[in-house]
Design an enzyme around this catalytic site. Structure first.
Site, PDB file in Angstrom:
ATOM      1  N   PRO A 129       0.704  -1.233  -0.056  1.00 53.96           N
ATOM      2  CA  PRO A 129       0.113   0.159   0.008  1.00 53.96           C
ATOM      3  C   PRO A 129       0.785   1.140   0.063  1.00 53.96           C
ATOM      4  O   PRO A 129       1.749   1.514   0.915  1.00 53.96           O
ATOM      5  CB  PRO A 129      -0.861  -0.106   1.426  1.00 53.96           C
ATOM      6  CG  PRO A 129      -1.029  -1.758   1.493  1.00 53.96           C
ATOM      7  CD  PRO A 129       0.458  -2.219   1.017  1.00 53.96           C
ATOM      8  N   CYS A 130       0.628   2.154  -0.908  1.00 50.41           N
ATOM      9  CA  CYS A 130       1.663   3.393  -1.345  1.00 50.41           C
ATOM     10  C   CYS A 130       0.974   4.444  -0.819  1.00 50.41           C
ATOM     11  O   CYS A 130       1.444   5.609  -1.218  1.00 50.41           O
ATOM     12  CB  CYS A 130       1.967   3.268  -2.571  1.00 50.41           C
ATOM     13  SG  CYS A 130       0.495   3.253  -3.874  1.00 50.41           S
ATOM     14  N   GLN A 131      -0.370   4.697  -0.150  1.00 47.20           N
ATOM     15  CA  GLN A 131      -0.818   6.149  -0.044  1.00 47.20           C
ATOM     16  C   GLN A 131       0.143   7.077   0.801  1.00 47.20           C
ATOM     17  O   GLN A 131      -0.031   8.260   0.633  1.00 47.20           O
ATOM     18  CB  GLN A 131      -2.096   5.811   0.723  1.00 47.20           C
ATOM     19  CG  GLN A 131      -3.425   5.342  -0.119  1.00 47.20           C
ATOM     20  CD  GLN A 131      -3.377   3.990  -0.013  1.00 47.20           C
ATOM     21  OE1 GLN A 131      -2.205   3.171   0.395  1.00 47.20           O
ATOM     22  NE2 GLN A 131      -4.454   3.295  -0.491  1.00 47.20           N
ATOM     23  N   TYR A 133       3.214   7.224   0.817  1.00 53.91           N
ATOM     24  CA  TYR A 133       4.202   7.515  -0.313  1.00 53.91           C
ATOM     25  C   TYR A 133       3.891   8.596  -1.179  1.00 53.91           C
ATOM     26  O   TYR A 133       4.858   9.253  -1.673  1.00 53.91           O
ATOM     27  CB  TYR A 133       4.835   6.487  -0.896  1.00 53.91           C
ATOM     28  CG  TYR A 133       5.500   5.518   0.091  1.00 53.91           C
ATOM     29  CD1 TYR A 133       6.569   5.814   0.907  1.00 53.91           C
ATOM     30  CD2 TYR A 133       5.220   4.314   0.135  1.00 53.91           C
ATOM     31  CE1 TYR A 133       7.323   5.072   2.034  1.00 53.91           C
ATOM     32  CE2 TYR A 133       6.084   3.314   0.803  1.00 53.91           C
ATOM     33  CZ  TYR A 133       6.982   3.671   1.871  1.00 53.91           C
ATOM     34  OH  TYR A 133       7.542   2.892   2.876  1.00 53.91           O
ATOM     35  N   ASN A 175       5.458   0.545  -6.974  1.00 56.77           N
ATOM     36  CA  ASN A 175       4.992   1.629  -6.186  1.00 56.77           C
ATOM     37  C   ASN A 175       5.045   2.704  -6.641  1.00 56.77           C
ATOM     38  O   ASN A 175       5.151   2.977  -7.978  1.00 56.77           O
ATOM     39  CB  ASN A 175       5.887   1.509  -4.788  1.00 56.77           C
ATOM     40  CG  ASN A 175       5.240   1.548  -3.706  1.00 56.77           C
ATOM     41  OD1 ASN A 175       4.514   2.493  -3.174  1.00 56.77           O
ATOM     42  ND2 ASN A 175       5.373   0.626  -2.537  1.00 56.77           N
TER      43      ASN A 175
END
EC number: 2.1.1.37
Length: 506
Positions: A129-131, A133, A175
């Site tokens: 999960p990349c939120q 970043y 990502n």
């Protein structure tokens, strides 16, 4: 040539964009990859995965007719289990709803080991999960004291632990581009991730340092070492046939004991927005407050020339009146939904399915009256000037009552709060924000006055038209926005297949 499909283990799978790309690599009715395990914790995304795994359990040229009956709304979801118990059970055993972490680690380890069996040639894929970043996410949480301790900063460690447990010959980690500038305790995140992926056992605190990986770019012939610029990890999807300006990081790792250097993606032109979604049936937006019917919706548009804002812009440019006059004559759409299937102008082999005779998920959202006028202005402006308007281009009467509007008008922040997807270009990035409102995803046709539908967004993400997203519409948008474009994933799969093929020869 492989005798059996190469296994894919897909972590943080979302609705399955990466996995779809791999399993769509087919030649002479033969799958080159099989997704043996997909792990996702969101309930609706998992249900989407489950349905797709079920679909992929059939001969690619003999899909079950009941699947299309379900898409048409003529069969309940639960029928699949009754009619095809074997394929449904297999799907339930490969599409798994699990939250990766310490509590599930031993369970996941056993599942993957059991599924892989004696397979030595396989690939691990996934994007933690990349939120946390993302550039937008970080700007919104810049003053949040808990930001640097968000679990999303460190969920990639779960990816590392699975690498150490199963030592895949190849992995692909995806990502957001925001990783390049993200820091934790003032240290660049990307350098730590590169170091950790190169020596995963050391990164998770194990003393045995025998496992290591060489890291490669998918778009440049470089092996990553400390002195290499990590921006080479960034893949621009529009350079590889995806009708969307989507820039994401992909790190390809190959185990160091293997003497294989991967190929790279080959550039290809991307079609424009109009060529991908322009043939879809015209529909109107809904009205969020008060009566919502075609008569009221059309009356609102007929009333537009009487408004002060319209008179003001028409004085300086009569093209606005000409555009509206054109639609007064031709007529406006009356329905908010259409299931009439129409092929896109391009990539029919990719999007279309001979068994599919209806269009799904092509239903508009409802908007406030004020937003209808903003969308009308924005789409008309883009038609005249061939660009999307900034807030500074909007008539004063159409500006939203928002504290950041003045800063936006001065170009300091969110100047493109209302963004039209231009017909003759690729779209801007489809993100999960599309689930919240449609302001960044306005359809270019002034006669429709709406934001993109789920199916339009899915096409721009290159999901095939027979790919169904489960859950409420908000979740469907969220799933689409967070996914890897399957068409790009398929090209990555070709590179991975070549690596695994050459490993078999060693």
């Amino acid at each position: 040539m492989v005798n059996r499909p190469y296994p894919v283990i897909d972590l943080f799978a979302g609705p399955g964009g990466l996995g779809e790309g791999f399993t769509s690599l087919i030649h002479h009715k033969k799958y080159f990859f099989e997704t043996m395990v997909s792990i996702e914790r969101d309930a609706f995304a998992h249900r989407t995965l489950l349905l797709r795994h079920f679909f992929r359990n059939f001969d690619p040229h003999k899909p079950p007719k009941e699947y299309y009956e379900y898409l048409a709304g003529n069969r309940p979801f639960d029928d699949f289990k009754k009619i095809y118990p074997e394929q449904w059970t297999e799907a339930c055993n490969s599409a798994l709803k699990i939250s990766l972490g310490e509590e599930s680690r031993e369970e996941v380890k056993k599942i993957i080991s059991r599924k892989l069996g004696e397979h030595k040639k396989w690939v691990l894929v996934g994007g933690p999960p990349c939120q946390a970043y993302s550039l937008v996410g970080r700007s919104r949480r810049a003053k949040d004291p808990d930001f640097e301790h968000d679990e999303k900063h460190f969920l990639y460690k779960e990816y590392l632990k699975i690498i150490t447990d199963h030592t895949p010959p190849v992995f692909v980690m995806e990502n957001v581009k925001g990783l390049l500038s993200a820091t934790v305790n003032n240290e660049p995140v990307i350098q730590k991730i590169i170091h950790d992926l190169s020596q995963p056992k050391k990164a998770v605190g194990r003393s045995d340092n025998g496992l290591s990986y060489k890291l490669y770019s998918l778009c440049e012939h470089v092996e990553f070492k400390e002195e290499v610029d990590p921006t080479s990890f960034v893949v621009k999807a529009e350079s590889y046939g995806v009708p969307q300006a989507r820039h994401r990081m992909f790190i390809l790792g190959i185990r160091s004991d293997l003497n294989v250097v991967p190929e790279i993606l080959h550039k290809r032109s991307a079609p424009s927005v109009d060529r991908v979604i322009g043939t879809m049936p015209k529909i109107r937006s809904g009205i969020s407050k008060g009566t919502d019917n075609p008569e009221r919706w059309q009356n609102l548009l007929f009333e537009a020339p009487k408004n002060r804002w319209f008179k003001t812009i028409s004085v300086t440019n009569d093209n606005y009146s000409k555009i509206l006059d054109e639609y007064f004559v031709a007529g406006f759409p009356s329905e908010k939904f259409s299931n009439r299937y129409t092929e896109p102008e391009v990539m029919q082999d990719w999007y279309c399915d001979d068994n599919l005779n209806i269009l799904t998920l092509h239903e508009s959202r409802s908007h406030m009256e004020s937003d209808l006028y903003r969308y009308l202005f924005a789409s008309s402006y883009s038609k005249i000037f061939k660009t999307s308007p900034k807030l500074s281009d909007f008539p004063d009467e159409l500006l939203p009552q928002h504290k950041n509007v003045e800063a936006g008008r001065k170009g300091k922040m969110f100047a493109d709060r209302f963004r039209v997807q231009l017909p003759d270009r690729v779209s801007t990035t489809i993100t999960s924000h599309i689930s919240k409102d449609g302001h960044y995803y306005i359809h270019y046709d002034p006669s429709q006055c709406r934001s993109l539908t789920v199916r339009e967004a899915a096409r721009l993400q290159t999901f095939p038209d027979n790919y169904h997203f489960e859950g409420p519409r908000t979740s469907q948008y969220h799933q689409v926005g967070n996914a890897v474009p399957p068409y790009l994933a398929r090209q990555i799969a070709e590179i991975i297949k070549d690596v695994l093929d050459r490993m078999l020869e060693d």
